[in-house]
Motif scaffolding. Structure first.
Motif, mmCIF file in Angstrom:
data_model
loop_
_atom_site.group_PDB
_atom_site.id
_atom_site.type_symbol
_atom_site.label_atom_id
_atom_site.label_comp_id
_atom_site.label_asym_id
_atom_site.label_seq_id
_atom_site.Cartn_x
_atom_site.Cartn_y
_atom_site.Cartn_z
ATOM 1 N N PHE A 229 0.840 -1.207 0.000
ATOM 2 C CA PHE A 229 0.000 0.000 0.000
ATOM 3 C C PHE A 229 0.872 1.253 0.000
ATOM 4 O O PHE A 229 1.679 1.453 0.915
ATOM 5 C CB PHE A 229 -0.951 0.046 1.205
ATOM 6 C CG PHE A 229 -1.853 1.246 1.157
ATOM 7 C CD1 PHE A 229 -3.031 1.227 0.419
ATOM 8 C CD2 PHE A 229 -1.492 2.438 1.792
ATOM 9 C CE1 PHE A 229 -3.831 2.350 0.322
ATOM 10 C CE2 PHE A 229 -2.297 3.574 1.694
ATOM 11 C CZ PHE A 229 -3.474 3.524 0.962
ATOM 12 N N PHE B 283 -6.939 16.484 0.747
ATOM 13 C CA PHE B 283 -6.683 15.341 -0.130
ATOM 14 C C PHE B 283 -7.884 14.428 -0.189
ATOM 15 O O PHE B 283 -8.850 14.592 0.560
ATOM 16 C CB PHE B 283 -5.407 14.599 0.296
ATOM 17 C CG PHE B 283 -5.508 13.774 1.560
ATOM 18 C CD1 PHE B 283 -5.743 12.414 1.490
ATOM 19 C CD2 PHE B 283 -5.333 14.348 2.820
ATOM 20 C CE1 PHE B 283 -5.809 11.632 2.640
ATOM 21 C CE2 PHE B 283 -5.394 13.566 3.975
ATOM 22 C CZ PHE B 283 -5.634 12.207 3.885
ATOM 23 N N GLY C 226 -9.046 10.075 -1.147
ATOM 24 C CA GLY C 226 -8.592 8.699 -1.335
ATOM 25 C C GLY C 226 -9.686 7.938 -2.050
ATOM 26 O O GLY C 226 -10.832 7.934 -1.595
ATOM 27 N N TYR D 286 -5.028 2.616 -6.155
ATOM 28 C CA TYR D 286 -5.411 3.655 -5.193
ATOM 29 C C TYR D 286 -5.085 5.017 -5.808
ATOM 30 O O TYR D 286 -3.989 5.232 -6.331
ATOM 31 C CB TYR D 286 -4.636 3.462 -3.883
ATOM 32 C CG TYR D 286 -5.049 4.425 -2.800
ATOM 33 C CD1 TYR D 286 -6.218 4.216 -2.082
ATOM 34 C CD2 TYR D 286 -4.268 5.536 -2.499
ATOM 35 C CE1 TYR D 286 -6.603 5.111 -1.081
ATOM 36 C CE2 TYR D 286 -4.654 6.427 -1.500
ATOM 37 C CZ TYR D 286 -5.819 6.204 -0.800
ATOM 38 O OH TYR D 286 -6.191 7.082 0.188
ATOM 39 N N ARG E 256 -4.911 9.187 -5.383
ATOM 40 C CA ARG E 256 -4.725 10.207 -4.356
ATOM 41 C C ARG E 256 -4.741 11.609 -4.978
ATOM 42 O O ARG E 256 -3.719 12.138 -5.369
ATOM 43 C CB ARG E 256 -3.404 9.941 -3.634
ATOM 44 C CG ARG E 256 -2.962 10.978 -2.630
ATOM 45 C CD ARG E 256 -3.991 11.347 -1.600
ATOM 46 N NE ARG E 256 -4.407 10.263 -0.711
ATOM 47 C CZ ARG E 256 -3.786 9.912 0.411
ATOM 48 N NH1 ARG E 256 -2.704 10.539 0.792
ATOM 49 N NH2 ARG E 256 -4.268 8.952 1.172
ATOM 50 N N TYR F 149 -4.715 -3.403 2.801
ATOM 51 C CA TYR F 149 -4.170 -2.316 3.629
ATOM 52 C C TYR F 149 -3.536 -2.882 4.889
ATOM 53 O O TYR F 149 -2.493 -2.430 5.345
ATOM 54 C CB TYR F 149 -5.310 -1.355 3.982
ATOM 55 C CG TYR F 149 -4.877 -0.103 4.698
ATOM 56 C CD1 TYR F 149 -4.120 0.862 4.038
ATOM 57 C CD2 TYR F 149 -5.239 0.125 6.019
ATOM 58 C CE1 TYR F 149 -3.733 2.021 4.693
ATOM 59 C CE2 TYR F 149 -4.862 1.289 6.669
ATOM 60 C CZ TYR F 149 -4.107 2.230 6.001
ATOM 61 O OH TYR F 149 -3.732 3.374 6.644
ATOM 62 N N LYS G 209 -10.945 16.455 4.964
ATOM 63 C CA LYS G 209 -9.855 15.500 4.719
ATOM 64 C C LYS G 209 -8.609 16.336 4.446
ATOM 65 O O LYS G 209 -8.351 16.752 3.320
ATOM 66 C CB LYS G 209 -10.224 14.592 3.544
ATOM 67 C CG LYS G 209 -9.480 13.263 3.578
ATOM 68 C CD LYS G 209 -10.194 12.225 2.750
ATOM 69 C CE LYS G 209 -9.354 10.977 2.557
ATOM 70 N NZ LYS G 209 -9.127 10.209 3.780
ATOM 71 N N GLY H 167 -8.218 6.453 10.353
ATOM 72 C CA GLY H 167 -8.527 6.477 8.921
ATOM 73 C C GLY H 167 -9.737 5.662 8.531
ATOM 74 O O GLY H 167 -9.865 5.242 7.386
ATOM 75 N N GLY I 254 -13.385 2.036 5.316
ATOM 76 C CA GLY I 254 -12.776 3.163 4.613
ATOM 77 C C GLY I 254 -12.286 2.676 3.261
ATOM 78 O O GLY I 254 -12.225 1.466 3.029
ATOM 79 N N THR I 255 -11.947 3.605 2.398
ATOM 80 C CA THR I 255 -11.520 3.226 1.046
ATOM 81 C C THR I 255 -10.302 2.315 1.080
ATOM 82 O O THR I 255 -10.282 1.265 0.446
ATOM 83 C CB THR I 255 -11.194 4.494 0.232
ATOM 84 O OG1 THR I 255 -12.405 5.234 0.125
ATOM 85 C CG2 THR I 255 -10.671 4.161 -1.150
ATOM 86 N N ALA I 256 -9.271 2.718 1.810
ATOM 87 C CA ALA I 256 -8.029 1.951 1.810
ATOM 88 C C ALA I 256 -8.245 0.592 2.457
ATOM 89 O O ALA I 256 -7.816 -0.435 1.934
ATOM 90 C CB ALA I 256 -6.932 2.722 2.533
#
Ligand code: PLP
Ligand code: COI
Length: 365
Positions: free
Chosen positions: A29, A75, A77, A142, A144, A174, A202, A241, A307-309
């Motif tokens: 990751f 930012f 994600g 992923y 960013r 992750y 964020k 996160g 979460g996304t990650a």
């Protein structure tokens, strides 16, 4: 509005196929980056301009660049997923665009039009499409997007030169070791967000502020840290996160209400998916006592975070200075049954294995 003009300068020395295959086999990751990056500049006079995809590489920054001093930055994600037919899709990108607009407002940064945001992300994914891994092992690319105060000026005021960029990084799991319950440390010393603060944005500062608490978690042998509200120190907010969910034995799910937490796109999606699976979701304050008592009485069956990650991750034990709350009774080796069903329902939509009933997927390639 007419679409943004984005120039493309191909990387003259892209990573070769053999090396790419090696990276995509075990991406980890956030360690490998694609051949290109996207950049757009903003000034008050010209607005957003000079959108370009160029070879990936370091930036040259004046030491007085404002973001290095005052952290005026936001930012996002998100991920691009490859479907079985080879096509590439993102998940609710307009939600990331809208959240970045809200974050930018809070950080006194200019707003990038959501349509331009999506176009920029699509442009990079299209150029670097060979970097989107196959679905096998739930890998993805992923993405960013980020925006920062790029003006070289030490006065404290909103920057007059801002840069928006998108970079991309192939991603595997992750958490090392696959889907298994994570242990949490309850920090009673540090908080993440106060009333009127930036908790819902964020922005890098929130993550900088979480690190010492995360260190505390690690020192206590826990995987992740959980934050309480700043005012009363009683209500569960979120992890560093990820957002949190509590499943009760009557089928109800509770998730902390928004205001000082990051409004996760996975969170919002799970509220809809859980409803479809027959589990109404309550968004409300959820105290640490309710957690402790609910696990003790058996009323709480499962706890998970999303979460996304990290996608959907089961939560096991909660440790705090005064003791420990055990993993809820419904927590198995790979998490609780509903946690796994929700996780599966979500990734099946993302990887195109289930019908996209909510119209969440956005085709890029
Ligand atoms: N909360 C925090 C603090 C996060 O950093 C994230 C990660 O993105 C989330 C929640 C989950 O948000 P999302 O589902 O949009 O990824
Ligand atoms: C995400 O899930 O996208 C996050 O932002 C969490 C973390 C990697 C910052």
């Amino acid at each position: 509005m007419s679409p943004m003009q984005i120039s493309v300068t191909p990387n003259p020395a892209p990573v070769d196929d053999a090396r790419l295959a090696e990276v995509l086999a075990a991406p980890g990751f956030g360690t490998h980056f694609t051949d290109h990056m996207l950049t757009v500049e903003w000034t008050p006079e010209r607005g957003w301009h000079d959108a370009r995809v160029t070879p990936y590489g370091p930036l040259t920054l004046d030491p007085a660049t404002a973001v290095l001093h005052y952290a005026q930055e936001t930012f996002e994600g998100m991920k691009a997923y490859r479907h079985a037919d080879g096509s590439v899709w993102t998940f609710r990108p307009e939600e990331n665009a809208a959240r970045m607009a809200r974050s930018s407002h809070r950080l006194a940064l200019p707003v990038l039009d959501p349509a331009d945001f999506v176009q920029c992300v699509d442009a990079l994914v299209e150029v670097d499409q060979r970097w989107v891994p196959d679905a096998e092992g739930e890998k993805s690319l992923y993405l960013r997007p980020f925006m920062f105060a790029s003006e070289a000026f030490l006065g404290v005021r909103p920057a007059q030169h801002v840069t928006f960029m998108v970079i991309a990084s192939p991603a595997g799991a992750y958490f090392k070791g696959g889907v298994k319950p994570v242990s949490l440390w309850l920090t009673e010393e540090y908080t993440r967000a106060g009333r009127g603060g930036m908790g819902a944005a964020k922005t890098g500062g929130n993550y900088a502020s979480s690190l010492v608490a995360q260190q505390e978690a690690t020192a206590h042998g826990c995987d992740q840290v959980v934050f309480l509200d700043a005012q009363e120190g009683r209500y569960v907010e979120e992890l560093g996160g990820m957002n949190m969910y509590f499943l009760f034995d009557d089928g109800r799910i509770v998730t902390p209400e928004t205001g000082t937490i990051l409004e996760g796109i996975t969170r919002a999606s799970i509220i809809e998916l859980a409803g479809k699976l027959g589990h109404p979701v309550e968004e409300r304050r959820f105290s640490i006592d309710e957690w402790r008592d609910g696990v003790a009485s058996g009323a709480i069956r499962e706890v998970f975070a999303c979460g996304t990650a990290a996608v959907v991750t089961p939560v096991g034990t909660l440790k705090h200075a005064g003791g420990e709350v055990a993993a809820p009774a419904g927590t198995g080796e790979a998490g609780g049954e509903l946690t796994r069903r929700i996780r599966q329902a979500l990734v099946d939509v993302q990887y195109g294995r289930a019908e996209d009933a909510f119209g969440w997927m956005h085709r890029v390639v």
